[in-house]
Design an enzyme around this catalytic site. Structure first.
Site, PDB file in Angstrom:
ATOM      1  N   ASP A 402     -22.389   0.595  18.519  1.00  0.00           N
ATOM      2  CA  ASP A 402     -22.324   1.466  19.690  1.00  0.00           C
ATOM      3  C   ASP A 402     -21.266   2.526  19.396  1.00  0.00           C
ATOM      4  OD1 ASP A 402     -22.568   2.301  22.514  1.00  0.00           O
ATOM      5  OD2 ASP A 402     -20.545   1.467  22.662  1.00  0.00           O
ATOM      6  N   THR A 404     -19.364   4.896  21.724  1.00  0.00           N
ATOM      7  CA  THR A 404     -18.200   5.058  22.589  1.00  0.00           C
ATOM      8  C   THR A 404     -17.430   3.748  22.734  1.00  0.00           C
ATOM      9  OG1 THR A 404     -19.387   6.765  23.815  1.00  0.00           O
ATOM     10  CG2 THR A 404     -17.420   5.851  24.845  1.00  0.00           C
ATOM     11  N   ASP A 601     -19.072  -2.866  23.019  1.00  0.00           N
ATOM     12  CA  ASP A 601     -17.934  -3.244  23.857  1.00  0.00           C
ATOM     13  C   ASP A 601     -18.209  -3.137  25.344  1.00  0.00           C
ATOM     14  OD1 ASP A 601     -18.009  -0.424  24.055  1.00  0.00           O
ATOM     15  OD2 ASP A 601     -15.862  -0.378  24.503  1.00  0.00           O
TER      16      ASP A 601
END
Length: 719
Positions: A402, A404, A601
């Protein structure tokens, strides 16, 4: 003993036998250390960090290891004279007669009886319980070897008066088996000791604010919502949120980052971290088993107690090998009897075959490597939730990140200030930050933070107006300042033609460029971006060095995603993906034959983490992501992804090496012990030497697994 729902009525030493992975043994919950530490977490319920409680349970694990050592030492002291006053002693030139005028057989009986029934009791009792369940396991083989040697010798001594007895064999078999099991337990306990040390980082007491005064209470009495006082040098007793005061806290035990972190009101503090030089108060938000430290330890313990697919295969093979061993012993006895050899000879071959075939090494091949590997990963900030995750990580071919918060820092930061001709960067930034000061927009906050980092004084504007979708206008020091996009400038009649190319270049680099003007005059550009983590570059490079593809999955637009990919050297970019589509993208890669690890996250990453062959959560991420993932990176360092794969591959190699050694050993050892070399070379292995060789194979497997502790995993343990 009933510990947190785990009921056991056996002797502590019996629990300390190699429960994890030992075929047919009644305890399949992991090593003694794992069981005890896990019990403590659950039994306390509201508290995990009590130094006293941890000392008690760690002490119990040590007591089990010590008990096995006592049995070994006691048995050894009795075995030595039993061997000396036996045919082995005569063969090496020891000709003394037994004391008190006792015959050699009677003296052997007196010495060997306590060795068998006290030293060998853990094996005998475990074998009896397995027999009552209709099972045969490794304890069965050891106990059978001991009891057959002993029982025949007692019968021969009392009924026949024969000199051909096996008292020294029964004693040596017991002693060597105790030695092997003690060494195995000791190595396992040493691996788990690092986890226990983590729990002991929490202090035993804490200062809680009650009725306006500080009261020192046991940590287990703290409840969520309590306000606690911290002084310089204190360890944080529970997780919480700072409510007053300022300090710096050393969080290296969790993050690996040596620089203390500033804590101001609203900041989170974590159990076991150390307050440095300030005083503050914080509100408890998680206690006991809910603290981050307790959850980390629980993950490690669960992983060490779990079984990998390779272990289940080894268990199945071990069960069959038990019957092969028993069959080999019976066959050896029958063959040598039919060939005309005497009872003692046939019995020697049978007992030796049974003992040497004990699949101890086979059963330990996987769990020792898993236990050491999980512990090693925990030391480096890589937490495997279970053994299957460790095994799956070894076969990963593609890692999908991922963007960001994983590859990037997760929050916008000022990156560029481009002044117009004749102006300075500081002047442009001062006006832009002052105009943005009242704004709550993330981009405005990034500009204000950037100015403060550069030491500029941000002046609150005299007037402020947000222009939706375009930017802001404000009065700063009597000047009408504009900061925003091209549309805002055109609306105000400000020409930005001179900066168009620069704005396009910044945008192509994945940055958000904003124009700055004052009193109708263009002043320059400021740019903001979610900066790439330095460790992300290392992560991608190390993965590619391992032959693993690195890809990025993001909801951002293609241009921004490609800009980040160029900085990192990524192989593949998948952009403009909605949260609900991320799992489908992972599934597509799997459909192409890729073994995929997903690193994320956020809450929106949870479905993709669950879909992936291995889900890896950044430790600083959301609870949902951490709970869904198979692997957690405590220090939030993307470079640890390559380290986790490298460790998993090392563990996989150790498992294969151990399984190969154990299988080859048994294939060669059984016919040797059964007397296959006797007709040609006159070699017949006695049971006591078979026991020694069985123990040596166990030590080789355990020692090979412990080699995983050597060297580093190849990355810097900082974010």
């Amino acid at each position: 003993m009933d510990t947190a729902g785990y009921t056991c009525t056996c002797h502590p030493t019996e629990m300390s036998l190699p429960a994890q992975g030992h075929t047919g043994h009644e305890h399949q919950h992991g090593s003694p250390t794992t069981l005890q530490a896990g019990s403590h977490i659950h039994a306390q319920g509201s508290h995990t960090g009590s130094a006293g409680g941890q000392g008690e349970h760690a002490g119990h694990g040590e007591a089990m290891v010590a008990d096995m050592l006592r049995r070994f030492v006691g048995s050894l002291l009795l075995t030595i004279p039993a061997v000396l006053y036996s045919p082995i002693g005569e063969a090496i030139g020891f000709t003394a007669m037994p004391p008190f005028g006792l015959g050699m057989n009677v003296f052997g009986l007196l010495l060997t009886t306590p060795v068998v029934w006290w030293g060998g009791w853990p094996f005998i009792s475990a074998a009896w319980r397995a027999l009552r369940r209709g099972e045969a396991n490794m304890m069965t083989l050891i106990a059978l070897g001991i009891l057959v040697s002993y029982a025949y010798s007692v019968w021969a001594t009392l009924a026949l008066g024969s000199q051909d007895v096996f008292f020294e064999a029964a004693a040596m078999l017991t002693t060597f088996s105790l030695l092997g099991h003690w060494l195995e337990m000791r190595s396992r306990f040493a691996t788990g000791r690092a986890v226990e040390a983590l729990l002991r980082l929490a202090p035993a007491t804490a200062r809680v604010i009650r009725n306006g005064a500080e009261v020192e209470i046991p940590v287990e009495n703290i409840v969520t919502g309590d306000t606690l006082a911290m002084r310089p040098g204190d360890r944080v007793p529970v997780d919480g949120e700072v409510v007053s005061g300022t300090s710096f806290v050393d969080e290296s035990m969790l993050t690996g980052e040596p620089v203390p972190v500033e804590k101001t009101p609203g900041a989170r503090v974590t159990t076991g971290t150390v307050n440095q030089n300030g005083a503050f108060q914080f509100r408890a938000t998680a206690v006991g088993a809910d603290t981050a430290l307790a959850r980390i330890v629980q993950l490690v313990q669960d992983a060490q107690a779990s079984k990998a697919p390779a272990q289940r295969l080894a268990d199945t093979a071990g069960k069959y090998l038990v019957f092969v061993a028993l069959g080999s012993g019976l066959l050896a006895f029958l063959v040598w009897t039919l060939l005309g050899e005497n009872l003692v000879f046939a019995l020697t071959a049978a007992v030796s075959a049974i003992v040497i075939a004990c699949p101890d090494a086979l059963a330990l091949a996987t769990p020792t490597a898993i236990t050491v590997g999980v512990g090693r990963g925990a030391q480096e900030g890589v937490l495997f939730k279970n053994a299957s995750a460790l095994e799956a990580a070894a076969s990963v071919t593609t890692v999908v990140f991922d963007k960001t918060g994983t590859l990037t820092e997760g929050k916008p930061a000022l990156t560029d200030v481009v002044p117009a001709a004749g102006l300075s960067e500081r002047e442009v930034l001062h006006l832009a930050a002052s105009a943005d000061q009242p704004s709550q927009h993330p981009l405005a906050e990034a500009i204000v933070r950037g100015a403060q980092v550069q030491g500029l004084t941000v002046t609150p504007p005299d007037a402020f107006e947000a222009v939706p979708g375009r930017g802001v206008q404000a009065m700063v020091g009597g000047r009408r300042v504009l900061i925003g996009n091209r549309a805002l400038m055109l609306q105000a009649g400000v020409s930005v033609a001179a900066a168009e190319d620069q704005a396009v270049q910044l945008a192509s680099d994945g940055k958000t460029a904003m124009f700055v003007a004052a009193d109708g005059q263009f002043l320059g550009l400021v740019a903001v971006a979610d900066r790439v983590r330095e460790s992300a570059r290392t992560a991608v490079a190390e993965l590619q060095a391992l032959g693993v593809k690195a890809a990025m999955l993001t909801g951002d637009n293609e241009r921004t995603a490609q800009a980040v990919a160029r900085q990192l050297g990524l192989d593949t970019v998948i952009a403009d993906v909605l949260p609900e589509q991320k799992a489908a993208q992972i599934q597509t890669l799997q459909g192409q034959g890729q073994r995929v690890a997903m690193v994320g996250d956020g809450v929106n990453d949870a479905p993709a983490l669950a879909q992936a062959d291995v889900g890896i959560a950044i430790g600083a991420g959301t609870d949902v992501a951490v709970e869904t993932a198979d692997v957690v990176l405590v220090n939030s360092n993307p470079a640890a992804v390559a380290a986790s794969i490298r460790l998993a591959r090392r563990v996989q190699r150790k498992i294969r090496q151990n399984l190969f050694w154990a299988a080859i050993y048994n294939v060669l050892a059984i016919p040797f012990a059964a007397g296959a070399l006797y007709p040609t070379y006159g070699i017949l292995l006695r049971p006591e030497w078979a026991a020694l060789l069985m123990s040596v194979s166990t030590l080789i497997v355990t020692g090979n697994a412990l080699l995983l502790n050597r060297g580093r995993l190849g990355y810097s343990n900082t974010g």
